[in-house]
Design a protein around this motif. Structure first.
Motif, PDB file in Angstrom:
ATOM      1  N   TYR A  13       7.175  -6.947  -0.991  1.00 30.58           N
ATOM      2  CA  TYR A  13       7.382  -5.630  -0.399  1.00 30.58           C
ATOM      3  C   TYR A  13       6.321  -4.640  -0.858  1.00 30.58           C
ATOM      4  O   TYR A  13       5.813  -3.842  -0.064  1.00 30.58           O
ATOM      5  N   ALA A  14       5.973  -4.702  -2.131  1.00 28.46           N
ATOM      6  CA  ALA A  14       4.915  -3.824  -2.636  1.00 28.46           C
ATOM      7  C   ALA A  14       3.590  -4.121  -1.928  1.00 28.46           C
ATOM      8  O   ALA A  14       2.862  -3.195  -1.545  1.00 28.46           O
ATOM      9  N   ALA A  15       3.285  -5.401  -1.729  1.00 22.99           N
ATOM     10  CA  ALA A  15       2.041  -5.777  -1.044  1.00 22.99           C
ATOM     11  C   ALA A  15       2.047  -5.286   0.403  1.00 22.99           C
ATOM     12  O   ALA A  15       1.040  -4.758   0.898  1.00 22.99           O
ATOM     13  N   LEU A  21      -0.634   1.341   3.530  1.00 19.93           N
ATOM     14  CA  LEU A  21      -1.411   2.433   2.944  1.00 19.93           C
ATOM     15  C   LEU A  21      -2.898   2.253   3.228  1.00 19.93           C
ATOM     16  O   LEU A  21      -3.588   3.182   3.663  1.00 19.93           O
ATOM     17  N   TYR A  22      -3.403   1.041   3.015  1.00 20.74           N
ATOM     18  CA  TYR A  22      -4.828   0.794   3.242  1.00 20.74           C
ATOM     19  C   TYR A  22      -5.184   0.845   4.726  1.00 20.74           C
ATOM     20  O   TYR A  22      -6.302   1.238   5.084  1.00 20.74           O
ATOM     21  N   ASN A  27      -9.181   1.073   5.277  1.00 24.61           N
ATOM     22  CA  ASN A  27      -9.791   0.015   4.489  1.00 24.61           C
ATOM     23  C   ASN A  27      -9.239  -1.328   4.980  1.00 24.61           C
ATOM     24  O   ASN A  27      -8.237  -1.839   4.468  1.00 24.61           O
ATOM     25  N   ALA A  28      -9.905  -1.900   5.983  1.00 24.15           N
ATOM     26  CA  ALA A  28      -9.413  -3.107   6.645  1.00 24.15           C
ATOM     27  C   ALA A  28      -9.360  -4.311   5.701  1.00 24.15           C
ATOM     28  O   ALA A  28      -8.424  -5.117   5.781  1.00 24.15           O
ATOM     29  N   ALA A  29     -10.327  -4.435   4.814  1.00 24.67           N
ATOM     30  CA  ALA A  29     -10.355  -5.590   3.915  1.00 24.67           C
ATOM     31  C   ALA A  29      -9.150  -5.576   2.964  1.00 24.67           C
ATOM     32  O   ALA A  29      -8.463  -6.593   2.809  1.00 24.67           O
ATOM     33  N   LYS A  30      -8.896  -4.445   2.344  1.00 26.50           N
ATOM     34  CA  LYS A  30      -7.744  -4.355   1.436  1.00 26.50           C
ATOM     35  C   LYS A  30      -6.434  -4.448   2.211  1.00 26.50           C
ATOM     36  O   LYS A  30      -5.465  -5.038   1.733  1.00 26.50           O
ATOM     37  N   ALA A  51      10.963  -8.256   7.651  1.00 29.40           N
ATOM     38  CA  ALA A  51      10.189  -7.024   7.446  1.00 29.40           C
ATOM     39  C   ALA A  51       8.707  -7.222   7.725  1.00 29.40           C
ATOM     40  O   ALA A  51       8.024  -6.285   8.159  1.00 29.40           O
ATOM     41  N   THR A  52       8.196  -8.423   7.496  1.00 32.48           N
ATOM     42  CA  THR A  52       6.757  -8.652   7.698  1.00 32.48           C
ATOM     43  C   THR A  52       6.333  -8.353   9.133  1.00 32.48           C
ATOM     44  O   THR A  52       5.186  -7.963   9.364  1.00 32.48           O
ATOM     45  N   HIS A  53       7.239  -8.490  10.079  1.00 29.70           N
ATOM     46  CA  HIS A  53       6.867  -8.240  11.486  1.00 29.70           C
ATOM     47  C   HIS A  53       6.448  -6.785  11.699  1.00 29.70           C
ATOM     48  O   HIS A  53       5.502  -6.519  12.451  1.00 29.70           O
ATOM     49  N   TYR A  54       7.146  -5.853  11.058  1.00 26.49           N
ATOM     50  CA  TYR A  54       6.746  -4.446  11.182  1.00 26.49           C
ATOM     51  C   TYR A  54       5.343  -4.247  10.610  1.00 26.49           C
ATOM     52  O   TYR A  54       4.484  -3.592  11.214  1.00 26.49           O
ATOM     53  N   TYR A  55       5.096  -4.811   9.440  1.00 28.42           N
ATOM     54  CA  TYR A  55       3.804  -4.615   8.787  1.00 28.42           C
ATOM     55  C   TYR A  55       2.677  -5.332   9.535  1.00 28.42           C
ATOM     56  O   TYR A  55       1.554  -4.824   9.593  1.00 28.42           O
ATOM     57  N   MET A  56       2.983  -6.486  10.125  1.00 24.99           N
ATOM     58  CA  MET A  56       1.973  -7.150  10.959  1.00 24.99           C
ATOM     59  C   MET A  56       1.661  -6.286  12.177  1.00 24.99           C
ATOM     60  O   MET A  56       0.500  -6.139  12.566  1.00 24.99           O
ATOM     61  N   ALA A  57       2.700  -5.718  12.792  1.00 26.86           N
ATOM     62  CA  ALA A  57       2.496  -4.841  13.946  1.00 26.86           C
ATOM     63  C   ALA A  57       1.671  -3.625  13.548  1.00 26.86           C
ATOM     64  O   ALA A  57       0.717  -3.253  14.243  1.00 26.86           O
ATOM     65  N   PHE A  58       2.024  -3.012  12.417  1.00 23.67           N
ATOM     66  CA  PHE A  58       1.312  -1.821  11.966  1.00 23.67           C
ATOM     67  C   PHE A  58      -0.160  -2.131  11.718  1.00 23.67           C
ATOM     68  O   PHE A  58      -1.038  -1.325  12.029  1.00 23.67           O
ATOM     69  N   SER A  59      -0.446  -3.324  11.202  1.00 23.31           N
ATOM     70  CA  SER A  59      -1.835  -3.700  10.917  1.00 23.31           C
ATOM     71  C   SER A  59      -2.658  -3.830  12.195  1.00 23.31           C
ATOM     72  O   SER A  59      -3.864  -3.652  12.177  1.00 23.31           O
TER      73      SER A  59
END
Length: 195
Positions: A13-15, A21-22, A27-30, A51-59
């Motif tokens: 979750y922290a990652a 945030l990045y 900062n695409a690499a981070k 939860a990873t689906h939201y973060y993948m979408a956001f990316s």
């Protein structure tokens, strides 16, 4: 938090949060590094995998494949429905905020309003996250302004401003910018309403 986390799910979750945030900082690499780390550590934890689906979408948001963004948001929302956790409601509320934005980008203001008013706002309220509640109210207010429903828009923007002001700055460093932005929108609306 990522380096000192005690369990893989906390590290995951922290990652994922660091990836977001990045992404915001450009900062695409981070962003990619932490997204991959979060996805890898989420394996075996149903909540984290959802939860990873939201973060993948956001990316991917703002890129060429917005259909993929929408698919991830909808899949994550569907998978998170079984979890009665404030954090699940927060992620789902944020997902519906992005889905509303996508609808508006496609020129469908009514679908955007539905996403904000009937999905994002109730989920934000269930999450108890003051910043999310404020943000959803701001988006609803803006969509009403776009529809020339300025009185109604002003009501939601006032709620947003009050909610932003109540959020502790320690929990959201974007608080000052959110307050300034909402205040400016409210001031512009007052000019249109001749107040």
């Amino acid at each position: 938090r990522f380096a000192t986390a005690a369990t893989d799910s906390i590290r995951a979750y922290a990652a994922l949060q660091l990836s977001q945030l990045y992404k915001r900082e450009g900062n695409a690499a981070k962003m990619q590094h932490y997204l991959e780390a979060g996805i890898a550590r989420a394996k075996g934890n149903a909540f984290m995998e959802a939860a990873t689906h939201y973060y993948m979408a956001f990316s991917k948001f703002g890129g060429p494949d917005m259909a993929r963004v929408e698919a991830h948001l909808r899949k994550g929302d569907s998978l998170l429905q079984r979890f009665d956790y404030p954090e699940a409601y927060k992620i789902r509320g944020n997902s519906w905020l992005v889905l509303g934005t996508l609808a508006q980008m496609q020129g469908d203001e009514q679908r955007g309003l539905d996403a904000y008013l009937n999905h994002a706002l109730p989920l934000a309220q269930k999450s108890g996250d003051g910043f999310l509640i404020a943000n959803v109210n701001k988006f609803i207010g803006i969509i009403f302004l776009n529809a020339e429903e300025r009185e109604k828009g002003g009501e939601y923007l006032t709620r947003a401003l009050e909610a932003f002001e109540a959020v502790p700055r320690e929990t959201n460093p974007n608080k000052p910018e959110a307050i300034v932005e909402t205040t400016i929108i409210l001031a512009e609306n007052s000019v249109y309403l001749n107040r």
